[in-house]
Design a protein around this motif. Structure first.
Motif, PDB file in Angstrom:
ATOM      1  N   THR A  23      -5.718  -1.221   0.459  1.00 57.36           N
ATOM      2  CA  THR A  23      -5.022   0.217  -0.214  1.00 57.36           C
ATOM      3  C   THR A  23      -3.644  -0.086  -0.795  1.00 57.36           C
ATOM      4  N   ASN A  71      -5.679  -4.330   4.881  1.00 57.21           N
ATOM      5  CA  ASN A  71      -5.898  -3.717   5.920  1.00 57.21           C
ATOM      6  C   ASN A  71      -7.701  -5.341   6.273  1.00 57.21           C
ATOM      7  N   ILE A  95      -8.132   8.154   1.641  1.00 60.65           N
ATOM      8  CA  ILE A  95      -6.416   7.894   2.365  1.00 60.65           C
ATOM      9  C   ILE A  95      -5.449   9.150   2.609  1.00 60.65           C
ATOM     10  N   LEU A  98      -7.615  10.179   6.149  1.00 58.33           N
ATOM     11  CA  LEU A  98      -7.494  10.233   7.338  1.00 58.33           C
ATOM     12  C   LEU A  98      -5.955   9.645   7.469  1.00 58.33           C
ATOM     13  N   CYS A 100      -3.383   8.295   5.725  1.00 51.68           N
ATOM     14  CA  CYS A 100      -2.349   7.004   6.448  1.00 51.68           C
ATOM     15  C   CYS A 100      -1.153   6.986   6.408  1.00 51.68           C
ATOM     16  N   ASP A 101       0.264   6.017   6.915  1.00 54.21           N
ATOM     17  CA  ASP A 101       0.872   5.667   7.141  1.00 54.21           C
ATOM     18  C   ASP A 101       1.732   4.987   5.518  1.00 54.21           C
ATOM     19  N   PRO A 108       0.083   2.461   1.661  1.00 56.87           N
ATOM     20  CA  PRO A 108      -0.802   3.511   2.391  1.00 56.87           C
ATOM     21  C   PRO A 108      -1.538   2.063   3.587  1.00 56.87           C
ATOM     22  N   LEU A 110      -4.131   1.288   7.345  1.00 53.72           N
ATOM     23  CA  LEU A 110      -5.335   2.004   7.761  1.00 53.72           C
ATOM     24  C   LEU A 110      -4.923   1.556   8.841  1.00 53.72           C
ATOM     25  N   ASN A 111      -5.353   3.096   9.805  1.00 58.80           N
ATOM     26  CA  ASN A 111      -4.915   3.088  11.165  1.00 58.80           C
ATOM     27  C   ASN A 111      -5.996   1.987  11.811  1.00 58.80           C
ATOM     28  N   ARG A 116      -3.527  -6.689   9.523  1.00 60.06           N
ATOM     29  CA  ARG A 116      -2.413  -5.656   8.318  1.00 60.06           C
ATOM     30  C   ARG A 116      -1.497  -6.935   7.418  1.00 60.06           C
TER      31      ARG A 116
END
Length: 159
Positions: A23, A71, A95, A98, A100-101, A108, A110-111, A116
């Motif tokens: 990402t 990720n 994104i 989702l 994403c933080d 960004p 992915l949770n 990561r």
């Protein structure tokens, strides 16, 4: 002794690999893509690499951003892999959907992933129809309670 492109691709499919989604966010849009060519490169300094196909829409924005997150997908994230591999899905919208933080590097992530690895672009090297992307690791975290998603002979597997 000549060989066909199909024979070459079939031989390569016999190498099992983990599945990652890389990402990134350039100045205007976030993006991501499924990558199976990820590998560690060096512990000192901490470097990783992956191969980025030159003719995809994410190529130039990812390199221009200079920051990305690898990720490493967990066994329950096959659908995410498929979504980020699809050429029919807008990855920026995905994104956002989702939620994403942003990581320590501003890219960004992915949770719910197995791990990561947040990077900044260290170097890019020509690799035929791909660019070899080398990233300097800025931050890494993993979840030892999860299992990996694997890819082998064009199919997903779990261990």
């Amino acid at each position: 002794m000549p060989f066909s492109a199909d024979e070459f691709k079939n031989s390569l499919s016999h190498f099992a690999s983990g599945v990652t989604v890389v990402t990134f966010s350039d100045t205007t849009r976030a993006g991501g893509l499924t990558v199976s060519s990820f590998s560690s490169l060096s512990l000192d300094p901490p470097l990783v690499l992956f191969n980025l196909q030159k003719n995809i829409a994410s190529h130039d924005p990812l390199l221009a951003s200079g920051l990305f997150t690898v990720n490493i997908l967990s066994s329950d994230q096959q659908e995410l892999s498929n979504q980020f591999a699809s050429g029919k899905i807008d990855k920026h919208e995905l994104i956002q959907k989702l939620a994403c933080d942003l990581g320590h590097n501003g890219a960004p992530f992915l949770n719910g992933t197995l791990a990561r690895i947040e990077c900044e672009l260290e170097k890019q090297v020509d690799g035929g129809d791909h660019t070899i992307v080398i990233g300097r690791v800025l931050f890494a975290i993993s979840d030892d309670s999860k299992r990996p998603l694997l890819y082998y002979r064009r199919n997903y597997y779990n261990i």
